[in-house]
Design an enzyme around this catalytic site. Sequence first.
Site, PDB file in Angstrom:
ATOM      1  N   GLY A 157      -4.597  -1.198   0.581  1.00 32.18           N
ATOM      2  CA  GLY A 157      -4.338   0.079   0.647  1.00 32.18           C
ATOM      3  C   GLY A 157      -4.046   0.432  -1.016  1.00 32.18           C
ATOM      4  O   GLY A 157      -3.313  -0.451  -1.584  1.00 32.18           O
ATOM      5  N   ASP A 297      -0.879  -3.283   2.293  1.00 32.38           N
ATOM      6  CA  ASP A 297      -0.917  -2.052   1.245  1.00 32.38           C
ATOM      7  C   ASP A 297      -0.478  -2.188   0.056  1.00 32.38           C
ATOM      8  O   ASP A 297       0.840  -2.668  -0.109  1.00 32.38           O
ATOM      9  CB  ASP A 297       0.107  -1.109   2.203  1.00 32.38           C
ATOM     10  CG  ASP A 297      -0.291   0.520   1.591  1.00 32.38           C
ATOM     11  OD1 ASP A 297      -0.948   0.787   0.712  1.00 32.38           O
ATOM     12  OD2 ASP A 297       0.190   1.257   2.374  1.00 32.38           O
ATOM     13  N   HIS A 298      -1.319  -1.902  -0.952  1.00 37.57           N
ATOM     14  CA  HIS A 298      -0.676  -2.218  -2.312  1.00 37.57           C
ATOM     15  C   HIS A 298      -0.534  -0.854  -2.868  1.00 37.57           C
ATOM     16  O   HIS A 298       0.070  -1.014  -4.044  1.00 37.57           O
ATOM     17  CB  HIS A 298      -1.940  -2.733  -3.263  1.00 37.57           C
ATOM     18  CG  HIS A 298      -1.644  -3.431  -4.454  1.00 37.57           C
ATOM     19  ND1 HIS A 298      -2.066  -2.610  -5.649  1.00 37.57           N
ATOM     20  CD2 HIS A 298      -1.120  -4.312  -5.005  1.00 37.57           C
ATOM     21  CE1 HIS A 298      -1.481  -3.285  -6.780  1.00 37.57           C
ATOM     22  NE2 HIS A 298      -1.159  -4.643  -6.255  1.00 37.57           N
ATOM     23  N   SER A 299      -0.084   0.186  -2.200  1.00 36.39           N
ATOM     24  CA  SER A 299       0.116   1.231  -2.783  1.00 36.39           C
ATOM     25  C   SER A 299       1.592   1.565  -2.925  1.00 36.39           C
ATOM     26  O   SER A 299       2.219   0.800  -2.400  1.00 36.39           O
ATOM     27  CB  SER A 299      -0.347   2.515  -2.013  1.00 36.39           C
ATOM     28  OG  SER A 299       0.134   2.527  -0.595  1.00 36.39           O
TER      29      SER A 299
END
Length: 352
Positions: A157, A297-299
């Site tokens: 993400g 999720d990298h967000s």
Amino acid sequence: MDALSLLLSAALLWVPVGTLTCYGDSGQPVDWFVVYKLPAHTGPGDAAQRGLRYKYLDEDSGGWRDGAGLISSSTGAVGRSLLPLYRNTTSQLAFLLYNDQPPRPSGSQDSSSRGHTKGVLLLDQEGGFWLIHSVPNFPPPASSAAYSWPPSARNYGQTLICVSFPLTQFLDISRQLTYTYPLVYDHRLEGDFAQKFPHLEEVVKGHHVRQGPWNSSVTLTSNKGHVFQSFAKFGNFGDDLYSGWLVEALGSDLQVQFWQRSSGILPSNCSGVQHVLDVTQTAFPGLAGPAFNATEDHSKWCVAPERPWACVGDMNRNKREEHRGGGTLCAQLPALWKAFQPLVKAWEPCGK
Ligand SMILES: *[C@@H]1O[C@H](CO)[C@@H](O)[C@H](O)[C@H]1NC(C)=O
Ligand SMILES: *[C@@H]1O[C@H](CO)[C@@H](O)[C@H](O)[C@H]1NC(C)=O
Ligand SMILES: *[C@@H]1O[C@H](CO)[C@@H](O)[C@H](O)[C@H]1NC(C)=O
Ligand SMILES: *[C@@H]1O[C@H](CO)[C@@H](O)[C@H](O)[C@H]1NC(C)=O
């Protein structure tokens, strides 16, 4: 040519200045948007589309909408907004592309001494936009002459926030960059842009603040008059952005989504009056969701569960980033908060 047709052709040839703004997913200029690129495993099995789907939000979208196409398309919100970069335009345009993980063709190396910060400033003589994001190796340098999405950013993400600002606001924005200490891998600052924005020239040269305080917060007003609060810290700040500053500055508990697959992750922190809680699961409303773990999720965003603050930025919560530059952009916009507040499905309790 008679006077009327002269006038008409002049009107047709006249290219309005100040048209540089963020563009929405249906191709219309917008004051701000947020794009949430979904993790690959949440989508259908189709290999060509894997990891390229996204959710889109602006003040008129009525909450999260499915992205109009794929994130790699130059007609979606992100691709359309960045288009001026890849047209061979003149010195009427200024830009800075920065990323601690620059795209491969740019020739710059990853740098962990610079700020943990990723973004784009794109402006003309009237104004432009600030795009803040979490995407590694993005966007391509202007010389690549085309928008594309990096393969390295497909699996996980990612979040991107774009806000349109009048020219004067870039004075404050450029000062914030002297704190976040970005790795600038491509820029154009010709004509009088360099004189107008001396801080941008300094930032391009790799200069940063030299004396404390090591953090700076400014109020920014968008084209349409919406108020944003930018928080920026230099490495010498030596503390976590969220527990060491933001939670107190916003006066509210914060649920923070960030990349959890690195060493030295900071656990949820309830030692202050307000608590900082690490998000472990995110779920979009509705039956189709999707829902995913923070490990996918990298967000990087946070939301105050009971007050209308929501922020999208470029910093994680870990030991290493206490000593790096970076920041976040916050606002108390009902449309933004109403979209982010329900996304938090689970978080790590304190004292775990
Ligand atoms: C723009 O066009 C000029 C002249 O054709 C060329 O020299 C230059 O490399 C081009 N720049 C980009 C970014 O494509
Ligand atoms: C909580 O956050 C503060 C500010 O970042 C920090 O000084 C403190 O050590 C943290 N406490 C725990 C238990 O991690
Ligand atoms: C910097 O952060 C501290 C909290 O660590 C806060 O009290 C202070 O107001 C901030 N300084 C500025 C200039 O925003
Ligand atoms: C999230 O992680 C948990 C624990 O690691 C796992 O049991 C669960 O299946 C994961 N959920 C999703 C949606 O990936």
